[in-house]
Design a protein around this motif. Structure first.
Motif, mmCIF file in Angstrom:
data_model
loop_
_atom_site.group_PDB
_atom_site.id
_atom_site.type_symbol
_atom_site.label_atom_id
_atom_site.label_comp_id
_atom_site.label_asym_id
_atom_site.label_seq_id
_atom_site.Cartn_x
_atom_site.Cartn_y
_atom_site.Cartn_z
ATOM 1 N N ILE A 1 0.851 -1.185 0.000
ATOM 2 C CA ILE A 1 0.000 0.000 0.000
ATOM 3 C C ILE A 1 0.889 1.237 0.000
ATOM 4 O O ILE A 1 1.938 1.263 0.652
ATOM 5 N N SER A 2 0.474 2.255 -0.740
ATOM 6 C CA SER A 2 1.225 3.510 -0.787
ATOM 7 C C SER A 2 0.234 4.650 -1.020
ATOM 8 O O SER A 2 -0.938 4.415 -1.307
ATOM 9 N N ARG A 3 0.719 5.866 -0.873
ATOM 10 C CA ARG A 3 -0.152 7.022 -1.068
ATOM 11 C C ARG A 3 0.637 8.183 -1.639
ATOM 12 O O ARG A 3 1.845 8.287 -1.426
ATOM 13 N N ASP A 4 -0.083 9.052 -2.340
ATOM 14 C CA ASP A 4 0.468 10.299 -2.837
ATOM 15 C C ASP A 4 -0.459 11.397 -2.326
ATOM 16 O O ASP A 4 -1.559 11.589 -2.853
ATOM 17 N N ASN A 5 -0.034 12.093 -1.300
ATOM 18 C CA ASN A 5 -0.904 13.100 -0.684
ATOM 19 C C ASN A 5 -1.155 14.283 -1.620
ATOM 20 O O ASN A 5 -2.197 14.932 -1.534
ATOM 21 N N ASN A 6 -0.217 14.555 -2.507
ATOM 22 C CA ASN A 6 -0.432 15.647 -3.462
ATOM 23 C C ASN A 6 -1.535 15.305 -4.459
ATOM 24 O O ASN A 6 -2.281 16.178 -4.901
ATOM 25 N N LYS A 7 -1.628 14.027 -4.814
ATOM 26 C CA LYS A 7 -2.649 13.574 -5.763
ATOM 27 C C LYS A 7 -3.902 13.071 -5.061
ATOM 28 O O LYS A 7 -4.872 12.671 -5.727
ATOM 29 N N ARG A 8 -3.894 13.048 -3.732
ATOM 30 C CA ARG A 8 -5.045 12.574 -2.967
ATOM 31 C C ARG A 8 -5.435 11.163 -3.404
ATOM 32 O O ARG A 8 -6.627 10.850 -3.580
ATOM 33 N N THR A 9 -4.450 10.343 -3.553
ATOM 34 C CA THR A 9 -4.679 8.988 -4.071
ATOM 35 C C THR A 9 -3.929 7.964 -3.228
ATOM 36 O O THR A 9 -2.787 8.203 -2.831
ATOM 37 N N VAL A 10 -4.587 6.839 -2.990
ATOM 38 C CA VAL A 10 -3.954 5.714 -2.325
ATOM 39 C C VAL A 10 -3.913 4.550 -3.312
ATOM 40 O O VAL A 10 -4.838 4.376 -4.121
ATOM 41 N N TYR A 11 -2.847 3.774 -3.250
ATOM 42 C CA TYR A 11 -2.610 2.694 -4.205
ATOM 43 C C TYR A 11 -2.481 1.357 -3.472
ATOM 44 O O TYR A 11 -2.118 1.310 -2.296
ATOM 45 N N LEU A 12 -2.744 0.292 -4.210
ATOM 46 C CA LEU A 12 -2.470 -1.053 -3.713
ATOM 47 C C LEU A 12 -1.812 -1.833 -4.850
ATOM 48 O O LEU A 12 -2.476 -2.169 -5.834
ATOM 49 N N GLN A 13 -0.511 -2.066 -4.702
ATOM 50 C CA GLN A 13 0.220 -2.886 -5.664
ATOM 51 C C GLN A 13 0.088 -4.337 -5.228
ATOM 52 O O GLN A 13 0.473 -4.684 -4.109
ATOM 53 N N MET A 14 -0.448 -5.156 -6.116
ATOM 54 C CA MET A 14 -0.699 -6.554 -5.785
ATOM 55 C C MET A 14 0.123 -7.436 -6.708
ATOM 56 O O MET A 14 -0.069 -7.415 -7.930
ATOM 57 N N ASN A 15 1.044 -8.176 -6.128
ATOM 58 C CA ASN A 15 1.905 -9.085 -6.886
ATOM 59 C C ASN A 15 1.633 -10.527 -6.471
ATOM 60 O O ASN A 15 1.028 -10.778 -5.426
ATOM 61 N N SER A 16 2.107 -11.460 -7.276
ATOM 62 C CA SER A 16 1.957 -12.897 -6.984
ATOM 63 C C SER A 16 0.514 -13.227 -6.621
ATOM 64 O O SER A 16 0.249 -13.900 -5.621
ATOM 65 N N LEU A 17 -0.398 -12.751 -7.430
ATOM 66 C CA LEU A 17 -1.818 -12.917 -7.123
ATOM 67 C C LEU A 17 -2.239 -14.376 -7.163
ATOM 68 O O LEU A 17 -1.726 -15.182 -7.956
ATOM 69 N N LYS A 18 -3.177 -14.703 -6.262
ATOM 70 C CA LYS A 18 -3.691 -16.059 -6.122
ATOM 71 C C LYS A 18 -5.203 -16.054 -6.376
ATOM 72 O O LYS A 18 -5.858 -15.014 -6.177
ATOM 73 N N PRO A 19 -5.773 -17.171 -6.741
ATOM 74 C CA PRO A 19 -7.232 -17.209 -6.928
ATOM 75 C C PRO A 19 -8.003 -16.742 -5.700
ATOM 76 O O PRO A 19 -9.067 -16.119 -5.844
ATOM 77 N N GLU A 20 -7.469 -16.990 -4.519
ATOM 78 C CA GLU A 20 -8.163 -16.560 -3.308
ATOM 79 C C GLU A 20 -8.122 -15.060 -3.073
ATOM 80 O O GLU A 20 -8.739 -14.556 -2.139
ATOM 81 N N ASP A 21 -7.385 -14.335 -3.906
ATOM 82 C CA ASP A 21 -7.415 -12.868 -3.848
ATOM 83 C C ASP A 21 -8.605 -12.292 -4.614
ATOM 84 O O ASP A 21 -8.832 -11.079 -4.582
ATOM 85 N N THR A 22 -9.339 -13.136 -5.310
ATOM 86 C CA THR A 22 -10.506 -12.683 -6.059
ATOM 87 C C THR A 22 -11.530 -12.066 -5.119
ATOM 88 O O THR A 22 -11.962 -12.698 -4.141
ATOM 89 N N ALA A 23 -11.906 -10.824 -5.399
ATOM 90 C CA ALA A 23 -12.814 -10.092 -4.521
ATOM 91 C C ALA A 23 -13.087 -8.718 -5.131
ATOM 92 O O ALA A 23 -12.440 -8.312 -6.093
ATOM 93 N N ILE A 24 -14.045 -8.019 -4.539
ATOM 94 C CA ILE A 24 -14.203 -6.597 -4.827
ATOM 95 C C ILE A 24 -13.354 -5.855 -3.797
ATOM 96 O O ILE A 24 -13.462 -6.123 -2.594
#
Length: 113
Positions: A69-92
């Motif tokens: 997880i990361s954020r850019d306060n100037n852009k008012r945006t939060v990010y989630l970088q997801m690597n090595s994804l698994k089927p159990e990560d399937t979700a909203i």
């Protein structure tokens, strides 16, 4: 408070996605932000938290070492970088300010071959 998530999609196991959450309606830099997810038939669960300055983070055990997880306060945006994804990560996936009660529409992540 308005939260707009984006970046979801269909990805094969082992793949990567980067989610974004654009925030408005509050002083973004003053609040911790979080990502939650809800899989079909399951309760919504906390995935990651990032505190206001971005220097401190916490993760659910199920995603430690794979998600960032990361954020850019100037852009008012939060990010989630997801690597090595698994089927159990399937979700909203949803973002949420802490504290707060507002949810965005979420973004669907599907991990499947």
């Amino acid at each position: 408070v308005q939260l707009v998530e984006s970046g979801g999609g269909l990805v094969q196991p082992g793949g990567s996605l980067r989610l974004s959450c654009a925030a408005s309606g509050f002083t973004f830099s003053s609040y911790a932000m979080s990502w939650y997810r809800q899989a079909p038939g399951k309760e919504r669960e906390l995935v990651a938290i990032i505190y206001s300055t971005g220097r401190s983070t916490n993760y659910a055990d199920s995603v430690k070492g794979r998600f960032t997880i990361s954020r850019d306060n100037n852009k008012r945006t939060v990010y989630l970088q997801m690597n090595s994804l698994k089927p159990e990560d399937t979700a909203i996936y949803y973002c949420k300010k802490i504290p707060g009660d507002s949810w965005g529409q979420g973004t669907q992540v599907t991990v499947s071959s």
